[in-house]
Design an enzyme around this catalytic site. Sequence first.
Site, PDB file in Angstrom:
ATOM      1  N   HIS A 290      26.988  88.829  17.107  1.00 18.52           N
ATOM      2  CA  HIS A 290      25.644  88.709  17.090  1.00 18.52           C
ATOM      3  C   HIS A 290      24.979  87.339  17.018  1.00 18.52           C
ATOM      4  O   HIS A 290      24.356  86.715  17.833  1.00 18.52           O
ATOM      5  CB  HIS A 290      24.814  89.683  16.603  1.00 18.52           C
ATOM      6  CG  HIS A 290      24.983  91.143  16.705  1.00 18.52           C
ATOM      7  ND1 HIS A 290      25.171  92.033  15.814  1.00 18.52           N
ATOM      8  CD2 HIS A 290      24.916  91.670  17.983  1.00 18.52           C
ATOM      9  CE1 HIS A 290      25.445  93.241  16.402  1.00 18.52           C
ATOM     10  NE2 HIS A 290      25.107  92.948  17.872  1.00 18.52           N
TER      11      HIS A 290
ATOM     12  N   ARG B  77      31.060  91.309  25.953  1.00 16.70           N
ATOM     13  CA  ARG B  77      32.590  91.214  25.234  1.00 16.70           C
ATOM     14  C   ARG B  77      33.640  91.516  26.268  1.00 16.70           C
ATOM     15  O   ARG B  77      34.424  90.383  26.521  1.00 16.70           O
ATOM     16  CB  ARG B  77      32.534  92.394  24.068  1.00 16.70           C
ATOM     17  CG  ARG B  77      32.000  91.740  22.790  1.00 16.70           C
ATOM     18  CD  ARG B  77      31.767  93.055  21.981  1.00 16.70           C
ATOM     19  NE  ARG B  77      31.125  94.012  22.414  1.00 16.70           N
ATOM     20  CZ  ARG B  77      30.838  95.196  21.831  1.00 16.70           C
ATOM     21  NH1 ARG B  77      31.006  95.144  20.466  1.00 16.70           N
ATOM     22  NH2 ARG B  77      30.267  96.154  22.537  1.00 16.70           N
TER      23      ARG B  77
ATOM     24  N   SER C  81      29.181  96.250  15.640  1.00 17.14           N
ATOM     25  CA  SER C  81      28.582  97.071  14.292  1.00 17.14           C
ATOM     26  C   SER C  81      28.978  98.272  13.998  1.00 17.14           C
ATOM     27  O   SER C  81      29.252  98.555  12.823  1.00 17.14           O
ATOM     28  CB  SER C  81      27.074  97.266  14.517  1.00 17.14           C
ATOM     29  OG  SER C  81      26.340  95.798  15.016  1.00 17.14           O
TER      30      SER C  81
ATOM     31  N   LYS D 204      22.611 106.133  19.948  1.00 14.05           N
ATOM     32  CA  LYS D 204      23.075 105.640  18.687  1.00 14.05           C
ATOM     33  C   LYS D 204      22.313 106.343  17.626  1.00 14.05           C
ATOM     34  O   LYS D 204      21.050 106.522  17.682  1.00 14.05           O
ATOM     35  CB  LYS D 204      23.249 104.288  18.641  1.00 14.05           C
ATOM     36  CG  LYS D 204      24.216 103.521  19.400  1.00 14.05           C
ATOM     37  CD  LYS D 204      24.443 102.095  19.185  1.00 14.05           C
ATOM     38  CE  LYS D 204      25.078 101.467  20.271  1.00 14.05           C
ATOM     39  NZ  LYS D 204      24.993  99.861  19.880  1.00 14.05           N
TER      40      LYS D 204
HETATM   41  O1  PNS Z   1      22.810  96.686  20.574  1.00  9.54           O
HETATM   42  P1  PNS Z   1      22.723  97.635  21.625  1.00  9.54           P
HETATM   43  O2  PNS Z   1      22.541  99.044  21.112  1.00  9.54           O
HETATM   44  O3  PNS Z   1      23.851  97.318  22.817  1.00  9.54           O
HETATM   45  O4  PNS Z   1      21.373  97.436  22.419  1.00  9.54           O
HETATM   46  C1  PNS Z   1      20.899  98.240  23.224  1.00  9.54           C
HETATM   47  C2  PNS Z   1      19.207  98.113  23.573  1.00  9.54           C
HETATM   48  C3  PNS Z   1      18.620  98.408  21.992  1.00  9.54           C
HETATM   49  C4  PNS Z   1      19.019  96.677  23.769  1.00  9.54           C
HETATM   50  C5  PNS Z   1      18.795  99.162  24.843  1.00  9.54           C
HETATM   51  O5  PNS Z   1      19.390 100.354  24.421  1.00  9.54           O
HETATM   52  C6  PNS Z   1      17.268  99.244  24.906  1.00  9.54           C
HETATM   53  O6  PNS Z   1      16.915  98.207  25.797  1.00  9.54           O
HETATM   54  N1  PNS Z   1      16.410  99.921  24.325  1.00  9.54           N
HETATM   55  C7  PNS Z   1      14.976  99.859  24.444  1.00  9.54           C
HETATM   56  C8  PNS Z   1      14.712 100.888  25.454  1.00  9.54           C
HETATM   57  C9  PNS Z   1      14.834 100.776  26.882  1.00  9.54           C
HETATM   58  O7  PNS Z   1      14.309  99.794  27.297  1.00  9.54           O
HETATM   59  N2  PNS Z   1      15.740 101.520  27.487  1.00  9.54           N
HETATM   60  C10 PNS Z   1      16.047 101.277  28.881  1.00  9.54           C
HETATM   61  C11 PNS Z   1      17.135 100.176  29.070  1.00  9.54           C
HETATM   62  S1  PNS Z   1      17.541  99.816  30.668  1.00  9.54           S
END
Ligand code: PNS
Length: 165
Positions: A17, A92, A130, A41
Amino acid sequence: MKLAICPGSFDPVTLGHLDIITRASKLFDKVIVVVMTNASKSPLFTHVERMDLLQRVIEDAGIENVTVDCYDGLLADYAKMRNATAIVKGLRAVSDFEYEFQMALTNRKLYPEAETVFLTTSAENLYLSSSLVKQVARFGGEISDFVPSCILPQITEKLRKEREV
Ligand code: PNS
């Protein structure tokens, strides 16, 4: 001013990150690293703890145009609220691509003004996540090659407390 948002769960922030945040900070005038909820998650750290870890890491790295925030809602709404030019994500491997592509397209539909920009992860961080850090740490393994050294004590302490519960 070109403002980018760097969203993620950051549970906890890893060297992977930090690499993406550092590189994004060189491409944009300002970057907001935003701790968000990933519905699929179950986090170990609270939003506040994750923000605190990120804050320490960014301060320690001496990156001046990056701030940390947290938002429990849609990424597209946050991007709109901040008038963001870009949403920066680290990519990744091929396995990340389908999910990230789906999210990028959804976010573009919801808020077309922000472009999703993918930065390819540095080769040395390709395997890092993570979840991997938590798994190794839970079994008492060494995580100093995976997370910034300034947050090692907090991560170790959190997992020690988790074992006590
Ligand atoms: O580090 P991650 O878990 O891959 O991050 C994913 C994250 C938190 C960026 C994604 O789940 C997200 O955008 N969550 C907020 C809710 C949202 O907007 N969901 C729709 C995404 S298309």
